[in-house]
Motif scaffolding. Structure first.
Motif, PDB file in Angstrom:
ATOM      1  N   GLY A 185       0.779  -1.151   0.129  1.00  0.00           N
ATOM      2  CA  GLY A 185       0.010  -0.108   0.000  1.00  0.00           C
ATOM      3  C   GLY A 185       0.897   1.278  -0.156  1.00  0.00           C
ATOM      4  O   GLY A 185       0.597   2.276   0.621  1.00  0.00           O
ATOM      5  N   ALA A 186       2.034   1.134  -0.621  1.00  0.00           N
ATOM      6  CA  ALA A 186       2.999   2.346  -0.513  1.00  0.00           C
ATOM      7  C   ALA A 186       3.195   2.850  -2.249  1.00  0.00           C
ATOM      8  O   ALA A 186       2.868   2.074  -3.147  1.00  0.00           O
ATOM      9  N   ASP A 187       3.459   4.122  -2.020  1.00  0.00           N
ATOM     10  CA  ASP A 187       3.646   4.673  -3.477  1.00  0.00           C
ATOM     11  C   ASP A 187       4.965   4.544  -3.952  1.00  0.00           C
ATOM     12  O   ASP A 187       5.436   4.685  -5.207  1.00  0.00           O
ATOM     13  N   LEU A 188       6.036   4.640  -3.099  1.00  0.00           N
ATOM     14  CA  LEU A 188       7.598   4.658  -3.251  1.00  0.00           C
ATOM     15  C   LEU A 188       8.305   4.066  -2.270  1.00  0.00           C
ATOM     16  O   LEU A 188       7.851   4.211  -1.083  1.00  0.00           O
ATOM     17  N   GLN A 189       9.504   3.846  -2.565  1.00  0.00           N
ATOM     18  CA  GLN A 189      10.443   3.285  -1.545  1.00  0.00           C
ATOM     19  C   GLN A 189      11.847   3.957  -1.910  1.00  0.00           C
ATOM     20  O   GLN A 189      12.226   4.265  -3.006  1.00  0.00           O
ATOM     21  N   ILE A 190      12.482   4.790  -1.014  1.00  0.00           N
ATOM     22  CA  ILE A 190      13.646   5.127  -0.843  1.00  0.00           C
ATOM     23  C   ILE A 190      14.604   4.074  -0.826  1.00  0.00           C
ATOM     24  O   ILE A 190      14.561   3.532   0.307  1.00  0.00           O
ATOM     25  N   THR A 264       2.026  16.308  -3.213  1.00  0.00           N
ATOM     26  CA  THR A 264       0.740  15.407  -3.052  1.00  0.00           C
ATOM     27  C   THR A 264       1.161  14.387  -1.694  1.00  0.00           C
ATOM     28  O   THR A 264       2.266  13.989  -1.952  1.00  0.00           O
ATOM     29  N   GLU A 265      -0.058  13.853  -1.103  1.00  0.00           N
ATOM     30  CA  GLU A 265       0.355  12.995  -0.159  1.00  0.00           C
ATOM     31  C   GLU A 265       0.653  11.684  -0.904  1.00  0.00           C
ATOM     32  O   GLU A 265       0.110  11.256  -1.691  1.00  0.00           O
ATOM     33  N   LYS A 266       1.961  11.331  -0.386  1.00  0.00           N
ATOM     34  CA  LYS A 266       2.743   9.883  -0.729  1.00  0.00           C
ATOM     35  C   LYS A 266       2.406   9.044   0.367  1.00  0.00           C
ATOM     36  O   LYS A 266       2.953   9.480   1.564  1.00  0.00           O
ATOM     37  N   VAL A 267       2.629   7.867  -0.027  1.00  0.00           N
ATOM     38  CA  VAL A 267       2.937   6.785   1.202  1.00  0.00           C
ATOM     39  C   VAL A 267       4.224   6.275   0.842  1.00  0.00           C
ATOM     40  O   VAL A 267       4.449   5.453  -0.231  1.00  0.00           O
ATOM     41  N   ILE A 268       5.195   6.619   1.652  1.00  0.00           N
ATOM     42  CA  ILE A 268       6.563   6.467   1.563  1.00  0.00           C
ATOM     43  C   ILE A 268       7.131   5.221   2.378  1.00  0.00           C
ATOM     44  O   ILE A 268       6.663   5.279   3.319  1.00  0.00           O
ATOM     45  N   TYR A 269       7.580   4.297   1.739  1.00  0.00           N
ATOM     46  CA  TYR A 269       8.083   2.985   2.352  1.00  0.00           C
ATOM     47  C   TYR A 269       9.687   3.332   2.664  1.00  0.00           C
ATOM     48  O   TYR A 269      10.373   3.540   1.992  1.00  0.00           O
ATOM     49  N   ILE A 270       9.467   3.251   3.972  1.00  0.00           N
ATOM     50  CA  ILE A 270      10.934   3.410   4.653  1.00  0.00           C
ATOM     51  C   ILE A 270      11.628   2.261   5.606  1.00  0.00           C
ATOM     52  O   ILE A 270      10.786   1.761   6.452  1.00  0.00           O
ATOM     53  N   VAL A 288       2.841  10.024   4.264  1.00  0.00           N
ATOM     54  CA  VAL A 288       2.727   9.073   5.039  1.00  0.00           C
ATOM     55  C   VAL A 288       4.018   8.079   5.202  1.00  0.00           C
ATOM     56  O   VAL A 288       4.495   7.650   3.882  1.00  0.00           O
ATOM     57  N   LYS A 289       4.749   7.985   6.277  1.00  0.00           N
ATOM     58  CA  LYS A 289       5.970   7.064   6.441  1.00  0.00           C
ATOM     59  C   LYS A 289       5.581   5.748   6.791  1.00  0.00           C
ATOM     60  O   LYS A 289       4.983   5.378   7.876  1.00  0.00           O
ATOM     61  N   LYS A 290       5.592   4.782   5.750  1.00  0.00           N
ATOM     62  CA  LYS A 290       5.311   3.224   6.172  1.00  0.00           C
ATOM     63  C   LYS A 290       6.796   2.558   6.445  1.00  0.00           C
ATOM     64  O   LYS A 290       7.542   2.581   5.283  1.00  0.00           O
ATOM     65  N   LYS A 291       6.857   2.150   7.649  1.00  0.00           N
ATOM     66  CA  LYS A 291       8.211   1.598   8.121  1.00  0.00           C
ATOM     67  C   LYS A 291       8.056  -0.155   7.769  1.00  0.00           C
ATOM     68  O   LYS A 291       7.197  -0.696   8.365  1.00  0.00           O
ATOM     69  N   GLY A 292       9.098  -0.410   7.348  1.00  0.00           N
ATOM     70  CA  GLY A 292       9.299  -2.055   7.225  1.00  0.00           C
ATOM     71  C   GLY A 292      10.766  -2.174   6.767  1.00  0.00           C
ATOM     72  O   GLY A 292      11.529  -1.407   6.497  1.00  0.00           O
TER      73      GLY A 292
END
Length: 592
Positions: A185-190, A264-270, A288-292
């Motif tokens: 459910g994320a838009d991108l990962q760094i 824009t609001e993004k869900v960023i996987y961190i 939104v920062k999604k951690k994993g």
């Protein structure tokens, strides 16, 4: 400049910046274990050269934390300085956070370079210090001003790892990451960790000693990929190819700018352990920062069929080099002047004979007599002990090949052993065999398996302070996650396709050390009414010195495993070596 002179300059700067303590974790902007020379900050300020440790300096104290692999080395390298050694996971020693809390008073400030501190580490610091109202300033690089000859940013040029070596194309790996992003459910990962980045883009370089990395960042979204790398590090033909594949190219310095520009609001996987604090703080608050755990970290832990096929080729090459090395020692000890450093030079010499060899996967650990008890000793011409035709020498080394990364430890018998040495050698071997022979259900974690390697040592009142197993990269880092086999909790399951080390040991300070290590591969075993089971296949191909074994301590099943392993080593390596080495190998691998 002496350590004391460096500390004085740093403290002067701390006073100028109104900082009561300064933390240096010795990492780089990619949270690397091994860093380019520019980020050898821990060694610069303290003189300690181990690959793990944290330094904290106050206006009147200096402390260094490291783990049991480096206790003896740190004591030696810190001698004569004001640095006090803090032993991690050892009774009576506070953690970094506890020590800072006790040393500082409310309203004091702790300084740190947030480019080199992970999000996870910053969270632990903040949680511990906020109740005492200790402020953390994460924008402080206080070392550059006092390091006049600080090394430059590494300048190696990237090379592309061909698909027949990588096993999968760049496009397919990026597609896998994008698929996992959607599931999360994320838009991108760094992507900042260099092993993740180089694996994803099938790139390699020489920016970091022993690790074939190129320094870069990346952003993978659900529909595109961007690479942040200095242009001079990418040959024009490679740049053109990356662009043709739809990969956007930016300068290394543009990552934070790109993140700040998100409107824009993004869900960023961190991945908090693999992303720097300052990168994290560049993300707009509306996101939104999604951690994993980093998605490529998880994906590359399961080796693809092409990688596994090539790894076996690398193990065969390394095995051939090791047989020649063992033959050389056996025919030289007591006849020539040999030192621990002679072993380092010869290991490289024999590996260089193998096609596709790109250098050591870490600095070889060669420990004779009391040096064998220093788990990660770095042997140099200056500190190398001469070898005598008695006792044991620990040789822990590995190679980087285009077909994979190797990691192998053998404790070599140079001459007569005491009964205590033979007992210890056999107990270590028993533990290594026990883990090698393990059968276990899916959903098993590494900490469930760790006792298998320690059980016989424990029964004798012995133990070792390091982990039993770590993941191993594919022509990447010799230490990779996310899985491990060690006593500490790690919620990552051991899965089919994972390649892991198996390295129990025992160390008697001032006397000797023993370690035996193979690389093992997790494979499917069987399905029963109780579920699906897994087991390990041993990949390393090198004789285990049977002269150190007390056979009365081995069971029939353990002898059978050892004999079958030695049969595999002989049948695999013998066709590729000449007659004199083949005869030597036959003797080393004969049944017990």
């Amino acid at each position: 400049m002496t350590i004391q002179e460096k500390l004085k300059k740093l403290r002067d700067l701390m006073r100028e910046k109104n900082i009561s303590a300064y933390l240096i974790n010795g990492s780089d902007p990619h949270m690397s274990e091994y860093t380019p020379a520019r980020w050898a900050t821990r060694a610069f300020i303290s003189g300690f050269t181990g690959s793990a440790g944290t330094v904290v300096i106050t206006t009147d104290k200096a402390s260094l934390w490291t783990d049991s692999r480096y206790f003896l080395q740190a004591e030696d390298e810190l001698k004569g300085t004001e640095f006090h050694l803090m032993k991690i996971r050892t009774e009576g020693y506070p953690t970094v956070e506890e020590w800072i809390e006790s040393e500082l008073k409310p309203g004091d400030a702790l300084g740190v370079d947030g480019d080199t501190l992970s999000v996870a580490s910053m969270k632990v610091l903040h949680k511990k210090l906020k109740s005492k109202f200790i402020y953390i300033n994460n924008e402080l690089d206080l070392l550059s001003p006092i390091w006049p000859d600080r090394p430059d940013f590494p300048n190696s040029v990237a090379e592309e790892l061909p698909e027949d070596k990588a096993g999968l194309s760049r496009q397919k790996k990026i597609q896998k990451i994008q698929s996992e992003l959607k599931k999360a459910g994320a838009d991108l990962q760094i992507i900042s960790a260099l092993d993740d980045l180089c694996w994803t883009f099938n790139l390699r370089g020489t920016d970091v000693e022993f690790n074939p990395y190129i320094m870069a960042h990346a952003i993978i979204t659900t529909n595109e990929a961007s690479l942040f790398c200095y242009s001079q590090k990418l040959p024009m033909t490679l740049q053109a190819k990356l662009k043709q594949e739809g990969i956007k190219l930016y300068s290394y310095d543009e990552l934070k700018t790109q993140l700040r520009a998100l409107t824009t609001e993004k869900v960023i996987y961190i991945d908090p352990a693999r992303t720097s604090t300052n990168i994290y703080k560049s993300i707009p608050i509306l996101c939104v920062k999604k951690k994993g755990i980093s998605i490529p970290c998880t994906l590359k832990a399961i080796k693809n069929p092409g990688e596994l096929s090539n790894i076996k080729k690398a193990m065969q090459k390394d095995g051939i080099a090791m047989v020649k090395f063992l033959y050389w020692i056996d025919h030289s000890i007591g006849k020539e002047h040999l030192t621990e450093y002679s072993l380092v030079e010869k290991l490289n010499e024999f590996r260089k004979e193998q096609t596709g060899y790109r250098g050591f996967s870490f600095y070889p650990i060669t420990g004779y007599a009391q040096h064998g008890a220093i788990v990660h000793i770095k042997t140099t011409p200056q500190n190398a002990l001469p070898l005598q035709p008695e006792g044991v020498v620990v040789v822990d080394s590995g190679g980087q090949y285009l077909e994979g990364t190797t990691d192998l430890t053998r404790t070599l018998i140079l001459g007569p052993l005491s009964s205590e040495m033979k007992r210890d050698y056999t107990l270590v071997l028993k533990g290594m065999i026990a883990l090698s022979r393990a059968h276990f259900p899916t959903q098993t974690r590494g900490y469930h398996l760790d006792i298998l390697a320690r059980q016989y040592l424990w029964q004798a009142g012995l133990n070792y302070g390091h982990g039993t197993g770590h993941g191993i990269g594919y022509f990447l880092a010799v230490h990779e996650g996310p899985m491990s086999i060690r006593p500490e909790f790690n919620d990552v399951c051991i899965e089919d396709g994972m390649v892991i080390s198996n390295e129990p040991g025992v160390y008697h300070e001032g006397k000797y050390g023993i370690r035996i290590e193979n690389v093992i591969h997790c494979i499917s075993d069987k399905k029963t009414e109780f579920g699906t089971f897994l087991r390990f296949e041993t990949l390393s191909l090198c004789p285990i010195d049977t002269r150190g074994i007390d056979q009365t301590l081995l069971s029939t099943e353990e002898k059978q495993w050892l004999n079958q392993y030695h049969e595999l080593v002989y049948t695999t390596l013998a066709p590729a070596i000449d007659e004199q080495h083949r005869h030597f190998l036959a003797n080393m691998t004969k049944e017990i």
